[in-house]
Design a protein around this motif. Sequence first.
Motif, mmCIF file in Angstrom:
data_model
loop_
_atom_site.group_PDB
_atom_site.id
_atom_site.type_symbol
_atom_site.label_atom_id
_atom_site.label_comp_id
_atom_site.label_asym_id
_atom_site.label_seq_id
_atom_site.Cartn_x
_atom_site.Cartn_y
_atom_site.Cartn_z
ATOM 1 N N ALA A 76 8.188 -1.399 -7.071
ATOM 2 C CA ALA A 76 7.331 -0.867 -6.014
ATOM 3 C C ALA A 76 7.075 0.622 -6.219
ATOM 4 C CB ALA A 76 7.964 -1.107 -4.646
ATOM 5 N N ALA A 77 8.135 1.337 -6.616
ATOM 6 C CA ALA A 77 7.985 2.774 -6.855
ATOM 7 C C ALA A 77 7.011 3.021 -8.005
ATOM 8 C CB ALA A 77 9.343 3.399 -7.157
ATOM 9 N N LEU A 78 7.148 2.210 -9.052
ATOM 10 C CA LEU A 78 6.271 2.340 -10.215
ATOM 11 C C LEU A 78 4.818 2.070 -9.819
ATOM 12 C CD1 LEU A 78 6.158 2.696 -13.355
ATOM 13 C CD2 LEU A 78 6.206 0.211 -13.493
ATOM 14 N N PHE A 79 4.616 0.990 -9.073
ATOM 15 C CA PHE A 79 3.259 0.622 -8.661
ATOM 16 C C PHE A 79 2.654 1.685 -7.735
ATOM 17 C CE2 PHE A 79 2.333 -4.058 -9.575
ATOM 18 C CZ PHE A 79 3.111 -4.035 -10.729
ATOM 19 N N THR A 80 3.508 2.284 -6.906
ATOM 20 C CA THR A 80 3.021 3.354 -6.027
ATOM 21 C C THR A 80 2.575 4.538 -6.866
ATOM 22 O OG1 THR A 80 4.573 2.661 -4.332
ATOM 23 C CG2 THR A 80 3.625 4.849 -4.076
ATOM 24 N N LEU A 82 1.577 4.535 -9.883
ATOM 25 C CA LEU A 82 0.364 4.228 -10.636
ATOM 26 C C LEU A 82 -0.863 4.116 -9.725
ATOM 27 C CD1 LEU A 82 1.813 1.548 -13.097
ATOM 28 C CD2 LEU A 82 1.133 3.884 -13.648
ATOM 29 N N GLY A 83 -0.608 4.204 -8.401
ATOM 30 C CA GLY A 83 -1.729 4.138 -7.456
ATOM 31 C C GLY A 83 -2.195 2.731 -7.164
ATOM 32 N N TRP A 84 -1.342 1.727 -7.378
ATOM 33 C CA TRP A 84 -1.743 0.335 -7.142
ATOM 34 C C TRP A 84 -1.267 -0.195 -5.796
ATOM 35 C CZ3 TRP A 84 0.038 -1.733 -12.617
ATOM 36 C CH2 TRP A 84 -0.808 -1.173 -13.598
ATOM 37 N N GLY A 89 -1.643 -2.904 -0.417
ATOM 38 C CA GLY A 89 -1.335 -2.799 1.013
ATOM 39 C C GLY A 89 -2.563 -2.897 1.895
ATOM 40 N N LYS A 90 -3.677 -2.426 1.380
ATOM 41 C CA LYS A 90 -4.920 -2.468 2.141
ATOM 42 C C LYS A 90 -5.295 -3.900 2.504
ATOM 43 C CE LYS A 90 -9.757 -1.689 1.263
ATOM 44 N NZ LYS A 90 -10.159 -1.854 2.644
ATOM 45 N N HIS A 91 -5.041 -4.825 1.557
ATOM 46 C CA HIS A 91 -5.368 -6.228 1.826
ATOM 47 C C HIS A 91 -4.195 -6.981 2.444
ATOM 48 C CE1 HIS A 91 -9.198 -5.916 -0.139
ATOM 49 N NE2 HIS A 91 -8.623 -5.319 -1.152
ATOM 50 N N ALA A 92 -3.002 -6.723 1.898
ATOM 51 C CA ALA A 92 -1.864 -7.556 2.286
ATOM 52 C C ALA A 92 -1.270 -7.153 3.635
ATOM 53 C CB ALA A 92 -0.791 -7.487 1.204
ATOM 54 N N GLU B 155 -0.786 7.482 -1.031
ATOM 55 C CA GLU B 155 -0.385 6.271 -1.753
ATOM 56 C C GLU B 155 0.328 5.248 -0.873
ATOM 57 O OE1 GLU B 155 -1.424 5.514 -4.622
ATOM 58 O OE2 GLU B 155 -2.355 7.461 -5.015
ATOM 59 N N GLN B 156 0.412 5.560 0.426
ATOM 60 C CA GLN B 156 1.046 4.633 1.355
ATOM 61 C C GLN B 156 0.160 3.389 1.520
ATOM 62 O OE1 GLN B 156 3.750 5.505 3.432
ATOM 63 N NE2 GLN B 156 3.734 3.626 4.594
ATOM 64 N N GLY B 157 0.771 2.215 1.415
ATOM 65 C CA GLY B 157 -0.005 0.976 1.537
ATOM 66 C C GLY B 157 -0.206 0.560 2.975
#
Lengths: 153, 338
Positions: A76-80, A82-84, A89-92, B155-157
């Motif tokens: 999760a930290a890695l994906f954060t 990388l900006g993913w 989160g926007k969808h899920a 970067e917060q989801g």
Amino acid sequence: MNTSADQLKKIEAQEYDDLVNQTKPKPTVLKNCIWAFVIGGLICTLGQIILNFFMGQGLSKLDAGSATSVVMIFLAALFTGLGWYDVLGKHAGAGSIVPITGFANAIVASAMEYKREGFIFGVGARIFSVAGPTLVFGFAVSVVIGLIKVVFG
Amino acid sequence: MTNQKKQGSQTIVFENPPVLTSWATIVGPKEGEGPWRSDFDWVMEDYEFGEKSWEKAETKMLRETIKLAVSKKNYTPEDIELMVSGDLLNQITSSSFAARELQIPFLGMYGACSTMAESLLTAAMAIDGGYFERAVAAVSSHYYTAERQFRFPAEQGVQRSMSSQWTVTGAGAVVLEKGIYGGPRLTCATIGKIIDMGQKDANDMGSAMAPAAADTIKTHLNDTDRSPDYYDLIVTGDLGKVGSALVKQLFIKNGVVPEPNYSDCGVLIFNDNQDTHAGGSGCGCCAAMLCGPLLKKMVQGKIARLLLVATGALMSPTTSFQGESIPGIAHAVALENL
């Protein structure tokens, strides 16, 4: 006199509130639930695969659980970074906030955001600005449960 | 002796209306993907604008926009006697840091997203008052500086609500001069009152600001004894899709219906497929629209009379957390080709 004017103002505010609620777009609850279920489910499935892998390598269930948490938090930290994760989160929505990965995202996102204010007053002081409430109330609840266990256990 | 310069309850009428002699706008990448790309002077390639932080980028954006507006008339910043400017950040640092380098005498403004109109009318008063001959009114806003101050880390989801608006990354600057030149003139302005209808949702500022916009438009038309069709376009600042739907309802309730001459910069600035939810917001929203397409259309003669009603939601994260409702404000400035 004053009270009737106040009352009128209250009625006006209420009327306007009704108008706002009629006009506002409704949150897309069903769509959000489906996305949350699917993505949240996939994150948990990934966790299960990693858990099974560690158990297959001979770790006990407890140790494998800890190792899985470490891996999930790292991902999760890695994906954060990388900006993913924010795109996910926007969808899920809740699907990516509720699992342990969401917690990691909140901390890493804050750390990245406040790095420009320095390591002490930026990262250090504000890393838990989003995740802080979860920690505070998580600890509080664990104390209460601990007490219940001591008294009734 | 009656006051000739004030008309009705809230409207000031300029004796010798200041002229908007030049203007400029710089916007962010997302705004460049919208429908008005060719109307903006400059579209930034990224949100950093070659700087180390978003705050620095916003300062640079504002500073460069002012320089650009000034240079279009072959002036240098030293030729400008007054800079009236504001932005959304705490202590309006983007503006004061831009003024630090420009070295123009500086008045800082804060009216949240209504700052463009507030700055314009303040600069116009200073000129028509006879104190200055040349002033610049400018504002800026930046998506990421506003997000981190008012909402969440980048970067917060998180999921944004359907009524939330997208803070426009953009700066606009207008050079106003004493009325001896040709060009669109700022003829009158209506200073708005704070209207608070008890709305508390900080993710839905359009609803909080719509009553203020409706009130200011109604007052402006009453004060000036004009009908809505006096203007070719009445445009609100950043009510967005929700707010502009509400303001139309309020127009009907007030008995002033400016449609079809009514629109909203927050609705206009982005395409529907840009996923902003309820449209654009921020000081830069109406500033970019004004200094981009709207003034261009005035010069081309497509719009002869424009009423810009910039709207602001004057809350802070602290007041929202303390359960306060959102005070809305709207200032109107009338721009006319005389």
